[in-house]
Design a protein around this motif. Sequence first.
Motif, PDB file in Angstrom:
ATOM      1  N   THR A   3       0.988  -0.866  -0.210  1.00 31.00           N
ATOM      2  CA  THR A   3       0.485  -0.233   0.097  1.00 31.00           C
ATOM      3  C   THR A   3       0.759   1.093   0.434  1.00 31.00           C
ATOM      4  O   THR A   3       2.359   1.463   0.589  1.00 31.00           O
ATOM      5  CB  THR A   3      -0.792  -0.303   0.915  1.00 31.00           C
ATOM      6  OG1 THR A   3      -1.489  -1.344   1.404  1.00 31.00           O
ATOM      7  CG2 THR A   3      -2.121   1.067   1.116  1.00 31.00           C
ATOM      8  N   HIS A  28      -5.092   6.155  -0.922  1.00 28.61           N
ATOM      9  CA  HIS A  28      -4.162   4.748  -0.361  1.00 28.61           C
ATOM     10  C   HIS A  28      -4.465   4.427  -1.773  1.00 28.61           C
ATOM     11  O   HIS A  28      -5.411   3.800  -2.778  1.00 28.61           O
ATOM     12  CB  HIS A  28      -5.217   4.600   0.697  1.00 28.61           C
ATOM     13  CG  HIS A  28      -5.001   5.236   1.075  1.00 28.61           C
ATOM     14  ND1 HIS A  28      -3.973   5.114   2.407  1.00 28.61           N
ATOM     15  CD2 HIS A  28      -5.746   5.790   2.386  1.00 28.61           C
ATOM     16  CE1 HIS A  28      -4.027   5.582   3.720  1.00 28.61           C
ATOM     17  NE2 HIS A  28      -5.186   5.808   3.864  1.00 28.61           N
ATOM     18  N   HIS A  30      -2.663   0.617  -4.565  1.00 28.34           N
ATOM     19  CA  HIS A  30      -2.426  -0.776  -4.505  1.00 28.34           C
ATOM     20  C   HIS A  30      -1.124  -0.912  -5.066  1.00 28.34           C
ATOM     21  O   HIS A  30      -1.092  -0.527  -6.882  1.00 28.34           O
ATOM     22  CB  HIS A  30      -3.312  -2.049  -5.579  1.00 28.34           C
ATOM     23  CG  HIS A  30      -3.179  -3.123  -4.753  1.00 28.34           C
ATOM     24  ND1 HIS A  30      -2.833  -3.786  -2.982  1.00 28.34           N
ATOM     25  CD2 HIS A  30      -2.536  -3.912  -5.881  1.00 28.34           C
ATOM     26  CE1 HIS A  30      -2.428  -5.222  -3.577  1.00 28.34           C
ATOM     27  NE2 HIS A  30      -2.372  -4.880  -4.862  1.00 28.34           N
ATOM     28  N   GLU A  32       1.562  -3.677  -6.396  1.00 27.78           N
ATOM     29  CA  GLU A  32       1.143  -5.055  -5.793  1.00 27.78           C
ATOM     30  C   GLU A  32       3.117  -5.488  -5.319  1.00 27.78           C
ATOM     31  O   GLU A  32       3.443  -6.438  -5.308  1.00 27.78           O
ATOM     32  CB  GLU A  32       1.219  -5.698  -7.489  1.00 27.78           C
ATOM     33  CG  GLU A  32       0.531  -6.977  -6.768  1.00 27.78           C
ATOM     34  CD  GLU A  32       0.065  -7.821  -6.455  1.00 27.78           C
ATOM     35  OE1 GLU A  32       0.920  -9.193  -5.477  1.00 27.78           O
ATOM     36  OE2 GLU A  32      -0.783  -7.143  -6.066  1.00 27.78           O
ATOM     37  N   PRO A  49     -12.616  -1.287  -5.517  1.00 25.66           N
ATOM     38  CA  PRO A  49     -12.726  -1.313  -3.775  1.00 25.66           C
ATOM     39  C   PRO A  49     -11.682  -2.537  -3.526  1.00 25.66           C
ATOM     40  O   PRO A  49     -11.847  -4.026  -3.821  1.00 25.66           O
ATOM     41  CB  PRO A  49     -13.755  -1.498  -2.998  1.00 25.66           C
ATOM     42  CG  PRO A  49     -14.956  -0.674  -4.026  1.00 25.66           C
ATOM     43  CD  PRO A  49     -14.354  -1.100  -5.151  1.00 25.66           C
ATOM     44  N   ILE A  50     -10.237  -2.313  -3.369  1.00 28.18           N
ATOM     45  CA  ILE A  50      -9.363  -3.603  -2.930  1.00 28.18           C
ATOM     46  C   ILE A  50      -9.062  -3.500  -0.903  1.00 28.18           C
ATOM     47  O   ILE A  50      -9.699  -4.867  -0.863  1.00 28.18           O
ATOM     48  CB  ILE A  50      -8.098  -3.482  -3.116  1.00 28.18           C
ATOM     49  CG1 ILE A  50      -7.733  -2.844  -4.668  1.00 28.18           C
ATOM     50  CG2 ILE A  50      -7.235  -4.066  -2.350  1.00 28.18           C
ATOM     51  CD1 ILE A  50      -7.132  -1.944  -5.293  1.00 28.18           C
ATOM     52  N   SER A  51      -9.742  -3.194  -0.670  1.00 33.94           N
ATOM     53  CA  SER A  51      -9.791  -2.713   0.886  1.00 33.94           C
ATOM     54  C   SER A  51     -11.060  -1.409   1.169  1.00 33.94           C
ATOM     55  O   SER A  51     -11.312  -0.999   0.552  1.00 33.94           O
ATOM     56  CB  SER A  51      -8.619  -2.519   1.937  1.00 33.94           C
ATOM     57  OG  SER A  51      -7.834  -1.623   1.754  1.00 33.94           O
ATOM     58  N   ARG A  52     -10.994  -1.102   3.078  1.00 33.67           N
ATOM     59  CA  ARG A  52     -11.908  -0.187   2.639  1.00 33.67           C
ATOM     60  C   ARG A  52     -11.529   0.947   2.528  1.00 33.67           C
ATOM     61  O   ARG A  52     -12.099   2.284   2.401  1.00 33.67           O
ATOM     62  CB  ARG A  52     -11.803  -0.251   4.744  1.00 33.67           C
ATOM     63  CG  ARG A  52     -12.737   0.803   5.532  1.00 33.67           C
ATOM     64  CD  ARG A  52     -12.718   0.620   6.807  1.00 33.67           C
ATOM     65  NE  ARG A  52     -13.740   1.511   7.677  1.00 33.67           N
ATOM     66  CZ  ARG A  52     -13.207   2.255   8.381  1.00 33.67           C
ATOM     67  NH1 ARG A  52     -12.568   1.325   9.074  1.00 33.67           N
ATOM     68  NH2 ARG A  52     -13.858   2.939   9.379  1.00 33.67           N
ATOM     69  N   SER A  53     -10.410   1.139   2.942  1.00 28.54           N
ATOM     70  CA  SER A  53      -9.559   2.513   2.506  1.00 28.54           C
ATOM     71  C   SER A  53      -9.083   2.577   0.754  1.00 28.54           C
ATOM     72  O   SER A  53      -8.818   3.564   0.206  1.00 28.54           O
ATOM     73  CB  SER A  53      -8.664   3.196   3.183  1.00 28.54           C
ATOM     74  OG  SER A  53      -7.624   2.239   2.678  1.00 28.54           O
ATOM     75  N   LYS A  54      -8.884   1.804  -0.011  1.00 26.30           N
ATOM     76  CA  LYS A  54      -8.051   1.624  -1.092  1.00 26.30           C
ATOM     77  C   LYS A  54      -9.027   1.150  -2.382  1.00 26.30           C
ATOM     78  O   LYS A  54      -9.587   0.513  -2.738  1.00 26.30           O
ATOM     79  CB  LYS A  54      -6.887   0.378  -1.334  1.00 26.30           C
ATOM     80  CG  LYS A  54      -5.607   0.737  -0.019  1.00 26.30           C
ATOM     81  CD  LYS A  54      -4.216  -0.365  -0.617  1.00 26.30           C
ATOM     82  CE  LYS A  54      -4.981  -1.664  -0.434  1.00 26.30           C
ATOM     83  NZ  LYS A  54      -3.511  -2.314  -0.821  1.00 26.30           N
ATOM     84  N   ARG A  55      -9.038   2.061  -3.706  1.00 28.84           N
ATOM     85  CA  ARG A  55      -9.896   2.396  -4.238  1.00 28.84           C
ATOM     86  C   ARG A  55      -9.291   2.973  -5.850  1.00 28.84           C
ATOM     87  O   ARG A  55      -9.607   3.448  -6.455  1.00 28.84           O
ATOM     88  CB  ARG A  55     -11.020   3.407  -4.067  1.00 28.84           C
ATOM     89  CG  ARG A  55     -12.543   2.746  -3.836  1.00 28.84           C
ATOM     90  CD  ARG A  55     -12.270   3.197  -2.354  1.00 28.84           C
ATOM     91  NE  ARG A  55     -13.163   3.002  -1.643  1.00 28.84           N
ATOM     92  CZ  ARG A  55     -13.385   1.680  -0.678  1.00 28.84           C
ATOM     93  NH1 ARG A  55     -12.626   0.741   0.123  1.00 28.84           N
ATOM     94  NH2 ARG A  55     -14.818   1.057  -0.489  1.00 28.84           N
ATOM     95  N   ARG A  57      -5.396   2.358  -7.653  1.00 28.15           N
ATOM     96  CA  ARG A  57      -3.902   1.005  -8.119  1.00 28.15           C
ATOM     97  C   ARG A  57      -2.666   2.022  -8.868  1.00 28.15           C
ATOM     98  O   ARG A  57      -3.440   2.859 -10.059  1.00 28.15           O
ATOM     99  CB  ARG A  57      -4.713  -0.110  -8.676  1.00 28.15           C
ATOM    100  CG  ARG A  57      -3.925  -1.264  -9.655  1.00 28.15           C
ATOM    101  CD  ARG A  57      -3.716  -2.247 -10.281  1.00 28.15           C
ATOM    102  NE  ARG A  57      -5.103  -1.882 -11.435  1.00 28.15           N
ATOM    103  CZ  ARG A  57      -4.221  -1.042 -12.624  1.00 28.15           C
ATOM    104  NH1 ARG A  57      -3.662  -1.562 -12.946  1.00 28.15           N
ATOM    105  NH2 ARG A  57      -5.498  -0.664 -13.421  1.00 28.15           N
TER     106      ARG A  57
END
Length: 66
Positions: A3, A28, A30, A32, A49-55, A57
């Motif tokens: 992240t 935030h 991602h 990889e 959405p990858i997680s609660r805060s990550k949108r 890449r």
Amino acid sequence: DKTITVRIDVARRHPTYEKIVRSSNTLHAHDERNEANEGDLVRIVETRPISRSKRWRLVEVLEKAK
């Protein structure tokens, strides 16, 4: 891990007072392969959405920090 926090800086002229107004936004993203480091100039793209805060890449690192 995987992240990164990206700050987007915007400088625009105020419509009435003609003064330069600076603002920033924090996202935030991602990363990889963990290729981005602090101070790098990066390109990101919106994604599912990858997680609660990550949108976002990471697409590529445009410029490495000095």
